[in-house]
Write an enzyme that holds these catalytic residues in place. Structure first.
Site, short mmCIF file in Angstrom:
data_model
loop_
_atom_site.label_atom_id
_atom_site.label_comp_id
_atom_site.label_asym_id
_atom_site.label_seq_id
_atom_site.Cartn_x
_atom_site.Cartn_y
_atom_site.Cartn_z
CB SER A 115 -12.51 9.23 -1.53
OG SER A 115 -11.70 10.24 -0.94
CB CYS A 117 -1.88 10.01 -3.86
SG CYS A 117 -3.01 9.76 -2.50
N GLY A 159 -8.23 7.95 1.22
CA GLY A 159 -7.51 8.92 2.05
C GLY A 159 -6.20 8.40 2.59
CG LEU A 160 -1.86 8.05 1.46
CD1 LEU A 160 -1.75 6.99 0.38
CD2 LEU A 160 -1.38 9.37 0.92
CG ASN A 206 -8.90 9.47 -3.35
OD1 ASN A 206 -9.47 10.26 -4.11
ND2 ASN A 206 -8.88 8.17 -3.55
CE LYS A 248 -3.47 2.91 0.81
NZ LYS A 248 -4.40 3.30 -0.29
C1 DHB Z 1 -5.29 6.49 -2.36
C2 DHB Z 1 -5.81 6.49 -3.63
C3 DHB Z 1 -4.98 6.49 -4.70
O1 DHB Z 1 -5.44 6.47 -5.96
C4 DHB Z 1 -3.61 6.52 -4.50
O2 DHB Z 1 -2.81 6.52 -5.55
C5 DHB Z 1 -3.08 6.50 -3.23
C6 DHB Z 1 -3.93 6.49 -2.15
C7 DHB Z 1 -6.18 6.50 -1.21
O3 DHB Z 1 -7.23 7.15 -1.27
O4 DHB Z 1 -5.84 5.88 -0.20
#
Ligand code: DHB
Length: 310
Positions: free
Chosen positions: A70, A129, A72-73, A131, A45
């Site tokens: 979404s 990324c 949010g990492l 979101n 991840k």
């Molecule tokens: C997330 C989504 C993405 O497309 C990405 O590249 C990295 C993180 C996310 O929302 O966690």
């Protein structure tokens, strides 16, 4: 019989298939499931310096044509994935690590730690990324992207890759590729991340379907296959000294084959893996082998970039 085994940046892969970062790779339990699966490799991840719990739920929803998210990492923080990478059995299959710092300084710190660990893991730097509320994505800001790559390539001299968002205009393909081509150690380009900031609406409830960002999120799955193929082929044509990893809209062996024709060396699976589980890799390997055999291709390399134009 055709073989699915292939080589990529000096590493051996039993199959060109792997997960897309974000799917099945948040923690060691999920990563171990990918290790045991028929995938050729796996990626962790996207990580940040510190752990994050991510956006409020619901934050991922599947639809008949794909998915919207979404997240949010959410992630355990880079040290968790680095510890996993240190304990990983590289004899089994290759490992990629996705890095998505919230700033250039954060990326440099994580990349330096990965460098100092001197592992065989392959870095995929996420420039796309979408979101994190309030943060534009780097790859849609070409000057920020150039600065990021200049700084990261100074700190990290090993070959690595970049995860790109979709572009929709030839001028943008040209400009993005020209920037990437300034950096020889950017050895591969992964196309594409989700198509950002889409909106899925449920007619019955007259509502959005995910909670963060008033329902806006990145879409994947069937929605994105032609956009993904276009971006794979656009970067394959423009970056002759780089490799391309295809990502987007893969749920059958035929779609893997199309990514290879467009120029992909490896192919990632996102939404379909999330929906079907890690058993999908055995099915995709079988389906891809059957198509290759029917068409007389004996290797993944022999399919790569063989797309014809009219
Ligand atoms: C997330 C989504 C993405 O497309 C990405 O590249 C990295 C993180 C996310 O929302 O966690």
């Amino acid at each position: 019989m055709s073989t699915l085994s292939t080589r990529f940046l000096g590493h051996s892969f039993a199959s060109p298939l792997m997960n897309a970062s974000g799917v099945y790779c948040l923690d060691v339990t999920e990563l171990k499931a990918l290790e045991s699966s028929a995938s050729g490799s796996l990626i962790t991840k996207s990580c940040t310096l510190e752990a994050r719990s991510g956006n409020p739920e619901p934050r991922y929803i599947a639809t008949p044509l794909g998915s919207i998210n979404s997240m949010g990492l959410p992630n355990r923080g880079y040290q968790y994935y680095l510890d996993y990478a240190k304990s990983f059995d590289y004899q089994r299959k290759p490992l990629f690590m996705s890095v998505a710092g919230l700033s250039l300084a954060d990326n440099l710190k994580m990349i330096a730690a990965i460098r100092d660990a001197a592992l065989p893991a392959i870095v995929e730097l996420n420039l796309s990324c979408p979101n994190v509320p309030g943060k534009p994505q780097i790859a849609y800001d070409f000057s920020a992207m150039d600065q990021m790559l200049a700084a990261v390539t100074r700190e990290y001299t090993q070959p690595f890759g970049v995860k790109m968002p979709p572009y929709f205009d030839f001028a943008h393909f040209d400009e993005a590729a020209a920037i990437l081509n300034r950096y020889p150690t950017v050895a591969f380009v992964t196309c594409i991340n989700s198509i950002g900031n889409a909106l899925v609406i449920d007619t019955e409830t007259e509502s959005v379907v995910i909670k963060p960002k008033d329902g806006f999120g990145g879409i994947g799955g069937d929605y994105v296959l032609p956009t993904a193929l276009a971006n794979v082929n656009a970067f394959y044509r423009r970056c002759p000294d780089k490799l391309v990893i295809g990502c987007g809209g893969v749920k059958t062996g035929e779609q893997v084959f199309q990514h290879l024709l467009a120029g992909a060396s490896l192919v990632q699976v996102g939404t379909a893996l999330q929906e079907e589980g890690e058993g999908i890799f055995a099915r995709l390997n079988t389906e891809l082998s059957i198509i290759m055999a029917r068409k007389g291709y004996s290797s993944v390399e022999s399919v790569r970039g063989k797309l014809k134009t009219l």
